[in-house]
Design an enzyme around this catalytic site. Structure first.
Site, short mmCIF file in Angstrom:
data_model
loop_
_atom_site.label_atom_id
_atom_site.label_comp_id
_atom_site.label_asym_id
_atom_site.label_seq_id
_atom_site.Cartn_x
_atom_site.Cartn_y
_atom_site.Cartn_z
N LYS A 90 0.79 -1.17 -0.15
CA LYS A 90 0.04 0.01 -0.01
C LYS A 90 0.91 1.28 -0.20
CE LYS A 90 -4.42 -1.32 0.72
NZ LYS A 90 -4.41 -2.86 0.46
N GLU A 112 -10.36 6.84 1.94
CA GLU A 112 -11.43 5.66 2.47
C GLU A 112 -10.68 4.51 3.10
OE1 GLU A 112 -10.21 5.85 -0.66
OE2 GLU A 112 -9.83 3.73 -0.80
N SER A 379 1.37 -9.88 -1.52
CA SER A 379 1.15 -8.53 -1.53
C SER A 379 1.24 -8.08 0.07
CB SER A 379 -0.25 -8.00 -1.95
OG SER A 379 -1.14 -8.87 -1.20
C1 LIG Z 1 -5.20 -3.73 0.05
C2 LIG Z 1 -4.59 -4.85 -0.14
C3 LIG Z 1 -5.05 -5.80 -1.21
C4 LIG Z 1 -6.03 -5.58 -2.19
O1 LIG Z 1 -5.72 -4.36 -3.04
P1 LIG Z 1 -5.15 -4.23 -4.29
O2 LIG Z 1 -5.46 -2.85 -4.84
O3 LIG Z 1 -5.91 -5.29 -5.31
O4 LIG Z 1 -3.80 -4.63 -4.32
C5 LIG Z 1 -4.27 -6.87 -1.47
N1 LIG Z 1 -3.19 -7.43 -0.61
C6 LIG Z 1 -3.02 -6.67 0.58
C7 LIG Z 1 -2.01 -7.29 1.54
C8 LIG Z 1 -3.71 -5.31 1.07
O5 LIG Z 1 -3.41 -4.82 2.03
#
Ligand SMILES: *Cc1c(COP(=O)(O)O)cnc(C)c1O
Length: 398
Positions: A90, A112, A379
């Protein structure tokens, strides 16, 4: 006769700027600032410094030997976005947007948040730059994520619980847009994914594309060639588009998005926008959206709060329709099993989001050749999800 700005707004028929005229004017100022600074050396030096020393980039590309041996097919590499400051990708985007806000002379940041991850990242960056920060969060999500509210408060942000509609992410977006419309002069709205009206999908993609740029360098250094596939979880789609961007013009690289099928893509409880959605307008953009028979946006469901978004970024809709990327739906069950598998085999606890991408790799990799290479984007780290998984597995932890 499409003018260039207008052309820039669309990916095929997707994207655009479906917002009231006064917001359009403000967004086009943001777009102009973004287009000016994205190629500005001083801006890019400041951003690169923050990404390195504040967030801890570059993140490693890790060869997952145990997972590779277990699956018995292609070599699996993990792009470790979980090792960023705050435990996810993020911040890549938030740092970029806040530097633009600062250069535009804005003094107030709003955002948000669903589960709270984007709110925490925004609050942290606002603290770092001494900017006032207010976060909109659905009242139901506030109840589920009290610890993240405390985190945002620690970081100096004010959190507004949103009581309208289903009191979740969708309503938080509406409330944030409403705030924005009333404070266009001093406020910058930091959007958390590659969604919303132009320029957000383009701008968020740009700031997240560092994921794929690093991956390309790292995989070339380790394997001497490009990967056969890149797999990422698609919620709104920012980590996925960031992982894909560098490879879109390399036709030999399969781009694969894993989305949340919840209890099953053929049940009412899912968040499989790409599998089940129809083209519509929502959150200021034209894209695939989960809708009921009356074209009303349908609440999405997934095991994890924050994965339950009924829309998706417009570029993903375009990549789907043009068949450049493939999208598959992964159930809660499959995601939880992948969560456990990666924890056991590699000593890495991924988020439930990333577990969808791991689950997709578990399905695909055994059918691939041993000399092929797959990159999976992790992610985020799974600390935030352990309670939920314990609950799902029927394990009492408190
Ligand atoms: C917010 C988040 C996502 C989903 O958001 P995308 O915009 O699809 O990347 C995925 N993985 C993690 C760890 C997140 O914090």
């Amino acid at each position: 006769m499409t003018n260039p700005v207008e052309q820039n707004m669309y990916y095929g028929e997707f994207g655009g700027q479906y917002v009231p005229a006064n917001i359009k004017v403000a967004l086009n100022k943001v777009a102009a600032a973004y287009l000016k600074y994205r190629d500005d050396p001083e801006f890019n030096n400041e951003l690169a410094g923050l990404l390195k020393d504040y967030s801890g980039r570059a993140t490693p590309l890790y060869y997952a030997t145990a997972l590779t041996n277990y699956l018995g097919g292609a070599k699996v590499y993990l792009k470790r976005e979980d090792l960023n400051h705050l435990g996810a990708h993020k911040l890549n985007n938030v740092l970029g947007q806040i530097l633009i806000a600062k250069r535009m002379g804005k003094t107030r940041i709003i955002a948000e948040t669903g589960a709270g991850q984007h709110g925490v990242a925004t609050a942290a960056a606002a603290a770092r730059f001494g900017l006032k920060c207010e976060i909109y969060m659905g009242a139901v999500d506030c109840e589920r994520q009290k610890l993240n509210i405390f985190r945002m408060n620690l970081l100096g942000a004010t959190v507004h619980p949103v009581q309208s509609g289903t009191r979740t992410l969708k309503d938080a977006v509406s409330a944030a847009l409403d705030d924005y419309a009333h404070h266009l002069d001093d406020t910058f709205y930091i959007v958390g994914s590659a969604v919303g009206p132009y320029p957000y999908p383009q701008m968020v993609r740009h700031f997240q594309s560092i994921i794929g740029r690093e991956t390309k360098q790292q995989v070339l250094a380790k394997e001497g060639r490009l990967p056969d596939a890149v797999i990422a979880y698609v919620g709104g789609g920012s980590n996925a588009i960031g992982s894909f961007a560098e490879f879109i013009n390399s036709s030999g690289v399969r781009l694969i998005g894993a989305e949340a099928a919840g209890k099953g893509a053929d049940t009412p409880d899912n968040a499989a926008t790409m599998t089940n959605g129809r083209v519509g307008i929502s959150d200021g953009m034209r894209s695939y959206v989960l809708m009921d028979d009356h074209d009303h946006v349908q609440p999405a469901y997934s095991i994890s709060a924050g994965l339950d978004y009924p829309g998706v970024g417009p570029e993903h809709s375009y990549l789907k329709d043009t068949h450049r990327a493939e999208y598959y739906a992964i159930t809660d069950d499959e995601a939880v099993r992948a969560f456990q598998l990666l924890s056991r085999l590699e000593g890495i606890i991924p988020t439930l989001e990333s577990s969808h991408a791991i689950a997709q790799a578990v399905k695909m990799v055994p059918g691939m050749a041993k000399d092929q290479v797959v990159v999976v984007t992790v992610s985020g780290r799974g600390d935030k999800d352990v309670n939920q998984v314990a609950d799902y597995l029927g394990v009492q932890v408190d």
